[in-house]
Scaffold this motif. Structure first.
Motif, mmCIF file in Angstrom:
data_model
loop_
_atom_site.group_PDB
_atom_site.id
_atom_site.type_symbol
_atom_site.label_atom_id
_atom_site.label_comp_id
_atom_site.label_asym_id
_atom_site.label_seq_id
_atom_site.Cartn_x
_atom_site.Cartn_y
_atom_site.Cartn_z
ATOM 1 N N SER A 269 0.823 -1.212 0.000
ATOM 2 C CA SER A 269 0.000 0.000 0.000
ATOM 3 C C SER A 269 0.858 1.263 0.000
ATOM 4 O O SER A 269 0.519 2.253 -0.649
ATOM 5 N N ARG A 272 2.164 1.569 -3.541
ATOM 6 C CA ARG A 272 1.083 1.919 -4.466
ATOM 7 C C ARG A 272 0.800 3.424 -4.440
ATOM 8 O O ARG A 272 0.658 4.064 -5.492
ATOM 9 N N ARG A 273 0.738 3.997 -3.253
ATOM 10 C CA ARG A 273 0.497 5.435 -3.156
ATOM 11 C C ARG A 273 1.693 6.238 -3.653
ATOM 12 O O ARG A 273 1.538 7.289 -4.268
ATOM 13 N N SER A 277 1.422 8.865 -6.817
ATOM 14 C CA SER A 277 1.721 10.282 -6.648
ATOM 15 C C SER A 277 2.963 10.721 -7.423
ATOM 16 O O SER A 277 3.332 11.899 -7.378
#
Length: 388
Positions: A269, A272-273, A277
């Motif tokens: 996670s 993924r962020r 971004s």
């Protein structure tokens, strides 16, 4: 079936070597809590004085214990403390399996690490993992005599300390009897446990958890896990999976459904962020994120702060529920939390009651040595027996 029979025979031999239940109770108490006189053992364990005299004599004759120098008292006869024989005592191998590496250690009966090996894992299929575990285990077995058992830990639920029911991190969808597969090759008793459960047992028996009657461990890495010891006992739950998922809710998604901590704090996670971004390119991972943190990149610091706050929310839920003496933070990504200083602890203390502000916060290293040591400790537990 043959492996199970070999395991039972080896386990029986280990128990016989220590004697019966009374002998194991004496040995276990000295092992965990240090030297005591026979009179102290009698009072602590509820055994009769003749029983303690007999079993300590047998353990001394077998080389399991040794006598320390007499301690003079103001009144009465001098104390003559006994302690276990650690230097010449049995050895134990502990193996922590990840999707990338095998971390193996050999320890004394008190869990003190004597040697460590780290080898890569090329294939996570069950048979390949068995081969990968055998390489360091056999090397350590050849170098260290008096081996009494092997402990193996990995991510996933485990039944009877022998069979891995599944492992998301290793891609195992079916049950696999790891203990029997290894016992057949190693000719030693083997026990298997979930990696977090093993690590918490290691902290509880011989690590920083010994200082506390109750403590909770929160680990952050590929998965998020919690382990809790209350009144000296590890809480495993009805299905023995208490704390072994990242499902603990820490808020709500935009659609109103619960937000589990793993959706914010797991390695996948976080990456993924970071990719979404454009903080990291598609081919970059945690190593590059750590470099950005080392250079005080604002976006990386914000990502680490988000992680720290998410973990603090999870820890606050644990504190509110079980009111432990201490929270222990660990896992391979704990360095990201350390990178933002007091964010985790400040957020946690802001979320708990005034009466709980005395909570102790401890942080482990991100290395896997504590996990491998925990695997050895479960083998030690099998050797000495654990209280029912």
């Amino acid at each position: 079936m043959q492996g199970s029979e070999e395991h039972r025979a080896a386990e029986t031999d280990a128990v016989a070597a220590l004697g019966g239940d009374s002998a194991r109770a004496v040995y276990r108490d000295l092992l965990r809590f240090g030297p005591r006189s026979r009179s102290e053992l009698t009072a602590r364990l509820g055994l009769s004085a003749p029983t303690v005299t007999r079993v300590t004599r047998d353990l001394l004759d077998a080389g399991r214990l040794h006598q320390l120098g007499a301690v003079v008292r103001a009144k009465g006869r001098p104390h003559e403390p006994l302690d276990i024989e650690e230097n010449l005592g049995p050895r134990f191998i502990g193996v922590k399996v990840t999707a990338d590496e095998i971390h193996a250690v050999v320890t004394t009966v008190r869990g003190n690490v004597l040697e460590e090996l780290v080898l890569p894992v090329a294939d996570t299929a069950p048979e390949a993992v068995i081969d990968a575990v055998l390489a360091p285990a056999q090397a350590l077995a050849e170098a260290h005599p008096h081996l009494a058992g092997v402990g193996v830990s990995l991510g996933g639920p485990v039944a009877d300390r022998r069979r891995v029911l599944s492992s998301y991190l290793l891609g195992w969808e079916r049950e696999f009897d790891v203990a029997t597969a290894l016992e057949t090759r190693l000719k030693l008793p083997v026990v298997v446990e979930n990696d977090l459960v093993a690590m918490v047992n290691g902290l509880h028996w011989f690590g920083i958890g010994r200082s506390y009657r109750s403590f909770a461990v929160l680990t952050v890495g590929a998965g998020i896990g919690t382990g809790t010891v209350i009144d000296g006992r590890l809480i495993e739950g009805r299905n023995h999976v208490a704390g072994l998922t990242g499902r603990l809710p820490i808020g709500r998604r935009t659609d109103g459904t619960p937000l589990p901590v793993r959706e914010v704090a797991s390695t996948d996670s976080i990456l993924r962020r970071a990719h979404a971004s454009a903080m990291l390119t598609a081919d970059q991972g945690m190593d590059e994120l750590r470099c950005l943190l080392a250079n005080q990149d604002p976006d990386a610091l914000e990502a680490a702060g988000e992680l720290a706050r998410a973990l603090a929310a999870a820890a606050a839920g644990l504190v509110a529920t079980v009111d432990p003496d201490a929270i222990v933070l660990g896992g391979e990504n704990v360095d990201l939390v350390r990178a933002v200083g007091p964010v985790f602890e400040d957020t946690l203390r802001g979320a708990i009651s005034a009466a709980q502000q005395g909570l102790v916060v401890r942080v482990l290293s991100g290395d896997f040595d504590e996990w491998a040591r925990g695997a050895a400790v479960i083998a030690i537990q099998e050797f000495v027996g654990v209280e029912s």
